[in-house]
Design a protein around this motif. Sequence first.
Motif, PDB file in Angstrom:
ATOM      1  N   SER A 101       0.815  -1.224   0.000  1.00 35.41           N
ATOM      2  CA  SER A 101       0.000   0.000   0.000  1.00 35.41           C
ATOM      3  C   SER A 101       0.844   1.267   0.000  1.00 35.41           C
ATOM      4  O   SER A 101       0.345   2.343  -0.343  1.00 35.41           O
ATOM      5  N   SER A 102       2.120   1.165   0.367  1.00 36.34           N
ATOM      6  CA  SER A 102       2.988   2.345   0.387  1.00 36.34           C
ATOM      7  C   SER A 102       4.191   2.206  -0.541  1.00 36.34           C
ATOM      8  O   SER A 102       5.125   3.002  -0.476  1.00 36.34           O
ATOM      9  N   MET A 103       4.173   1.216  -1.428  1.00 40.23           N
ATOM     10  CA  MET A 103       5.354   0.961  -2.264  1.00 40.23           C
ATOM     11  C   MET A 103       5.565   2.066  -3.300  1.00 40.23           C
ATOM     12  O   MET A 103       4.620   2.644  -3.846  1.00 40.23           O
ATOM     13  N   GLU A 104       6.839   2.356  -3.523  1.00 42.94           N
ATOM     14  CA  GLU A 104       7.252   3.302  -4.567  1.00 42.94           C
ATOM     15  C   GLU A 104       8.264   2.666  -5.516  1.00 42.94           C
ATOM     16  O   GLU A 104       8.325   3.013  -6.689  1.00 42.94           O
ATOM     17  N   ALA A 105       9.043   1.726  -4.995  1.00 46.24           N
ATOM     18  CA  ALA A 105      10.108   1.088  -5.771  1.00 46.24           C
ATOM     19  C   ALA A 105       9.767  -0.369  -6.050  1.00 46.24           C
ATOM     20  O   ALA A 105       8.985  -0.992  -5.323  1.00 46.24           O
ATOM     21  N   TYR A 176      -5.084  -1.921  -1.197  1.00 45.83           N
ATOM     22  CA  TYR A 176      -4.085  -2.822  -0.622  1.00 45.83           C
ATOM     23  C   TYR A 176      -4.092  -2.748   0.908  1.00 45.83           C
ATOM     24  O   TYR A 176      -3.930  -3.760   1.597  1.00 45.83           O
ATOM     25  N   GLY A 177      -4.270  -1.530   1.449  1.00 46.67           N
ATOM     26  CA  GLY A 177      -4.330  -1.380   2.896  1.00 46.67           C
ATOM     27  C   GLY A 177      -5.498  -2.130   3.511  1.00 46.67           C
ATOM     28  O   GLY A 177      -5.363  -2.790   4.551  1.00 46.67           O
ATOM     29  N   VAL A 178      -6.654  -2.057   2.873  1.00 54.49           N
ATOM     30  CA  VAL A 178      -7.833  -2.771   3.365  1.00 54.49           C
ATOM     31  C   VAL A 178      -7.584  -4.279   3.355  1.00 54.49           C
ATOM     32  O   VAL A 178      -7.919  -4.989   4.319  1.00 54.49           O
TER      33      VAL A 178
END
Length: 419
Positions: A101-105, A176-178
């Motif tokens: 849910s927090s991916m950047e790479a 994704y967080g849920v």
Amino acid sequence: MLQRSVPHTREMTRAAIAVLVFCAAMNFFSRGVSETFAVFLLPVTSDLGWSRSTYGTIYFAYMATIGLSAPVIGMIFDRFGPRPVYTAGVCLFGAGFLLASSMEALWQAILGLGIMTGIGISATGMTVASGLVSRWFERRITLANALAYTGIPAGMVVIVPLTQVLIEATDWRTAYGVLGYASLALVPVIWLLPWRAMGTGAVHIQSRKTPRSFGLSPAILRHPAFWGLFATLFLASVTVWSVMLQAVAYFVAVGFSPIVAASAYGAVGAMSVVGLVSFGWASDRFGQRNSVTVGYILSALGVAMLWHLQEERSLVTLVGFVVVFGAAMGSRGPAVSALVARLYPENVAAIYGATTIGLGLGGAFGGWLSGVLYDHTGDYGAGFALSIATSLIGITLFWFIKPLSVGHWPERDPIGETQ
């Protein structure tokens, strides 16, 4: 008539049914949330600027991890039982979704969605369920495994379209967080289940010795039966995932809305429920060889119908693909899990886990290669051709390897007696 079909020792006890329901429920949730890869493809690649082959790399890591971790998961289950395996599995894939849910790479995606989720799904899926079910069922083991399998496509039917709705209502990161928090909420529930009763097994099934080592004997690994089961899952997985990973994007490309596309993807899962039960019954009645052969032929026919949608967008053809390809998805898994239970009764989870390496590597290869082929050709046809080819190759295994063909060791075989 019902009495004649039931064995002398009744297998469908309340405890056995409860175990089946639990295995199906875990497959429903864990595989349901993991099969959302297809609906995340377009929003994630668009937002992060990734190519199809890059996204396919994440899926490659996910499926390869499922396959490579399965034998270890199976051995841990055989040695320590289901509670720690299921609990750790849910923790892992829940944490993996939260990382996503927090991916950047790309490395974050590979770690969270590939490795953590892959191990978690392996620990809550059919590798463990096959071992647990084999402790409760003997005569109707194929049908019992098929019923446990039904949770996988049922999860596709329900969770995949709901995830698409959630993505459209919020965004892919929130979705994704849920999924992550919902997964972690199951941990205390699973830990508190009555595992002493669930893991003991039926009284009429001989108690199996706890394995003293974490390896498979050289005799097992040298026999064509093991590699035939391995190859069956590999080819079946290539057949399915060289098509299904790109399916939602393909449906949108030929003119269907994202909701219709996600619903069609889920509907394939609905039909595979029918296929699982039907092919599970057919395997017990007519033999694994015949049911697997029909399943592979239906897979090839379904892909041909899907391919035709490029020429003519037709709801009838779409429904035909859903029905035919979906039903065929249920033809291989129950047959393989039942054969493992019959050929290797002392080491069911470990052997099934080892053959599941083929399932994971096949899905990894098929999903990744379909993305590469699309990036190089700009068309989905090459991926469809790959799926049809592996379907036709898969048929040969159950006709040329004797234990797979007849469903048992031809004679008193030391591999089947001592492992």
